[in-house]
Design a protein around this motif. Structure first.
Motif, PDB file in Angstrom:
ATOM      1  N   VAL A 161       1.017  -1.247  -0.011  1.00  0.00           N
ATOM      2  CA  VAL A 161       0.306   0.130  -0.080  1.00  0.00           C
ATOM      3  C   VAL A 161       0.593   1.538   0.604  1.00  0.00           C
ATOM      4  O   VAL A 161       0.850   1.696  -1.031  1.00  0.00           O
ATOM      5  CB  VAL A 161      -1.121   0.575   1.253  1.00  0.00           C
ATOM      6  N   ALA A 162       1.689   1.579   1.018  1.00  0.00           N
ATOM      7  CA  ALA A 162       2.717   3.001   0.877  1.00  0.00           C
ATOM      8  C   ALA A 162       4.395   1.599   2.119  1.00  0.00           C
ATOM      9  O   ALA A 162       4.180   1.179   2.762  1.00  0.00           O
ATOM     10  CB  ALA A 162       1.435   3.770   1.532  1.00  0.00           C
TER      11      ALA A 162
ATOM     12  N   ARG B 118      -4.936   9.109  -2.178  1.00  0.00           N
ATOM     13  CA  ARG B 118      -6.241   8.864  -1.213  1.00  0.00           C
ATOM     14  C   ARG B 118      -5.581   8.635   0.227  1.00  0.00           C
ATOM     15  O   ARG B 118      -5.906   8.681   1.066  1.00  0.00           O
ATOM     16  CB  ARG B 118      -7.065   8.207  -1.345  1.00  0.00           C
ATOM     17  N   PHE B 119      -4.244   8.234   0.024  1.00  0.00           N
ATOM     18  CA  PHE B 119      -4.205   7.657   1.393  1.00  0.00           C
ATOM     19  C   PHE B 119      -2.551   8.468   1.454  1.00  0.00           C
ATOM     20  O   PHE B 119      -1.783   8.760   0.887  1.00  0.00           O
ATOM     21  CB  PHE B 119      -4.068   6.245   1.310  1.00  0.00           C
ATOM     22  N   THR B 120      -2.132   8.691   2.997  1.00  0.00           N
ATOM     23  CA  THR B 120      -1.078   9.324   2.784  1.00  0.00           C
ATOM     24  C   THR B 120      -0.416   8.105   4.339  1.00  0.00           C
ATOM     25  O   THR B 120      -1.605   8.521   5.733  1.00  0.00           O
ATOM     26  CB  THR B 120      -0.993  10.821   3.411  1.00  0.00           C
ATOM     27  N   ILE B 121       1.093   8.406   4.189  1.00  0.00           N
ATOM     28  CA  ILE B 121       1.400   7.262   5.448  1.00  0.00           C
ATOM     29  C   ILE B 121       2.530   8.688   5.622  1.00  0.00           C
ATOM     30  O   ILE B 121       3.305   9.286   5.023  1.00  0.00           O
ATOM     31  CB  ILE B 121       2.490   6.558   4.559  1.00  0.00           C
ATOM     32  N   SER B 122       2.151   8.449   7.412  1.00  0.00           N
ATOM     33  CA  SER B 122       3.733   9.320   7.879  1.00  0.00           C
ATOM     34  C   SER B 122       4.250   8.900   9.007  1.00  0.00           C
ATOM     35  O   SER B 122       3.893   7.810   9.682  1.00  0.00           O
ATOM     36  CB  SER B 122       2.903  10.897   8.156  1.00  0.00           C
ATOM     37  N   ARG B 123       5.316   9.476   9.742  1.00  0.00           N
ATOM     38  CA  ARG B 123       5.231   8.178  11.062  1.00  0.00           C
ATOM     39  C   ARG B 123       5.714   9.230  11.780  1.00  0.00           C
ATOM     40  O   ARG B 123       6.683  10.185  11.569  1.00  0.00           O
ATOM     41  CB  ARG B 123       6.210   7.469  10.421  1.00  0.00           C
ATOM     42  N   ASP B 124       6.265   9.071  12.934  1.00  0.00           N
ATOM     43  CA  ASP B 124       6.671  10.293  14.336  1.00  0.00           C
ATOM     44  C   ASP B 124       7.869   8.791  15.096  1.00  0.00           C
ATOM     45  O   ASP B 124       7.119   8.250  15.585  1.00  0.00           O
ATOM     46  CB  ASP B 124       5.405  10.801  15.015  1.00  0.00           C
ATOM     47  N   ASN B 125       8.781   9.633  14.664  1.00  0.00           N
ATOM     48  CA  ASN B 125       9.968   8.334  15.255  1.00  0.00           C
ATOM     49  C   ASN B 125       9.571   8.502  16.740  1.00  0.00           C
ATOM     50  O   ASN B 125      10.409   7.804  17.974  1.00  0.00           O
ATOM     51  CB  ASN B 125      11.579   9.053  15.244  1.00  0.00           C
ATOM     52  N   ALA B 126       9.490   9.684  17.709  1.00  0.00           N
ATOM     53  CA  ALA B 126       9.480  10.427  18.772  1.00  0.00           C
ATOM     54  C   ALA B 126       8.489   9.699  19.738  1.00  0.00           C
ATOM     55  O   ALA B 126       8.714   8.978  20.762  1.00  0.00           O
ATOM     56  CB  ALA B 126       9.152  11.456  18.738  1.00  0.00           C
TER      57      ALA B 126
ATOM     58  N   TYR C 146       1.524   6.115  11.020  1.00  0.00           N
ATOM     59  CA  TYR C 146       0.425   6.217  10.355  1.00  0.00           C
ATOM     60  C   TYR C 146      -0.057   6.209   8.923  1.00  0.00           C
ATOM     61  O   TYR C 146       0.587   6.132   7.913  1.00  0.00           O
ATOM     62  CB  TYR C 146      -0.620   7.249  11.148  1.00  0.00           C
ATOM     63  N   LEU C 147      -1.118   5.964   8.466  1.00  0.00           N
ATOM     64  CA  LEU C 147      -1.847   5.803   7.288  1.00  0.00           C
ATOM     65  C   LEU C 147      -3.236   6.188   7.505  1.00  0.00           C
ATOM     66  O   LEU C 147      -4.094   6.283   7.752  1.00  0.00           O
ATOM     67  CB  LEU C 147      -1.799   4.192   7.156  1.00  0.00           C
ATOM     68  N   GLN C 148      -2.964   7.435   6.676  1.00  0.00           N
ATOM     69  CA  GLN C 148      -4.616   8.366   6.521  1.00  0.00           C
ATOM     70  C   GLN C 148      -5.353   8.242   5.227  1.00  0.00           C
ATOM     71  O   GLN C 148      -4.247   8.313   3.750  1.00  0.00           O
ATOM     72  CB  GLN C 148      -4.468  10.596   6.885  1.00  0.00           C
ATOM     73  N   MET C 149      -6.280   7.713   5.309  1.00  0.00           N
ATOM     74  CA  MET C 149      -7.104   7.352   4.499  1.00  0.00           C
ATOM     75  C   MET C 149      -8.451   7.644   3.888  1.00  0.00           C
ATOM     76  O   MET C 149      -9.355   7.709   4.726  1.00  0.00           O
ATOM     77  CB  MET C 149      -7.602   5.508   4.392  1.00  0.00           C
ATOM     78  N   ASN C 150      -8.741   8.334   3.307  1.00  0.00           N
ATOM     79  CA  ASN C 150      -9.304   8.769   2.633  1.00  0.00           C
ATOM     80  C   ASN C 150     -10.139   8.471   1.136  1.00  0.00           C
ATOM     81  O   ASN C 150      -9.506   7.688   0.511  1.00  0.00           O
ATOM     82  CB  ASN C 150      -9.027  10.653   2.352  1.00  0.00           C
ATOM     83  N   SER C 151     -11.310   8.970   0.828  1.00  0.00           N
ATOM     84  CA  SER C 151     -12.280   8.584   0.004  1.00  0.00           C
ATOM     85  C   SER C 151     -11.666   7.031  -0.472  1.00  0.00           C
ATOM     86  O   SER C 151     -11.875   6.838  -1.596  1.00  0.00           O
ATOM     87  CB  SER C 151     -11.423   9.547  -1.282  1.00  0.00           C
ATOM     88  N   LEU C 152     -12.013   6.695   1.033  1.00  0.00           N
ATOM     89  CA  LEU C 152     -12.535   5.531   0.782  1.00  0.00           C
ATOM     90  C   LEU C 152     -13.354   4.633  -0.294  1.00  0.00           C
ATOM     91  O   LEU C 152     -14.152   5.135  -0.613  1.00  0.00           O
ATOM     92  CB  LEU C 152     -12.825   4.461   1.738  1.00  0.00           C
TER      93      LEU C 152
END
Length: 124
Positions: A48-49, A67-75, A80-86
């Protein structure tokens, strides 16, 4: 050892949004590329990502791009995976995974650790 635990799955109508989280314990994730994969019933697990160790590089499957956005918070040792327009075709069990590598990869066998998965169901 790294333990990964996903959360945030659920049932949503088409066009809706969900945010998946994957928290790690055992070791810091900063040395791992982090990916999301999914597996629908009767189908193989698919990429997916993925996000690089620093978070500076991200790559998506064509089916979710835009539609999807992956992000990370190392701290917080979390991805995360933000999923829009599913869409109904996004229905699957979603897995996060960690890959001890300096590059980003999209093949499931390359990943070292996996979470247990979280169900995402999109109704039409």
């Amino acid at each position: 050892q790294v333990q990964l635990v996903e959360s945030g799955g659920g049932l949503v109508q088409a066009g809706g949004s969900l945010r998946l989280s994957c928290a790690a314990s055992g070791r810091t994730l900063i040395t791992y590329a982090l990916g999301w994969f999914r597996q629908a019933p009767g189908k193989e697990r698919e990429f997916v990502a993925v996000v690089s160790r620093s978070g500076g590089f991200k790559h998506y499957a064509d089916s979710v791009k835009g539609r999807f956005t992956i992000s990370r918070d190392n701290a917080k040792n979390t991805v995360y995976l933000q999923m829009n327009s599913l869409k109904p075709e996004d229905t699957a069990v979603y897995y996060c995974a960690a890959d001890l590598t300096m590059v980003v990869r999209t093949s499931a066998p390359d990943y070292d650790y996996w979470g247990q998965g979280t169900q995402v169901t999109v109704s039409s």
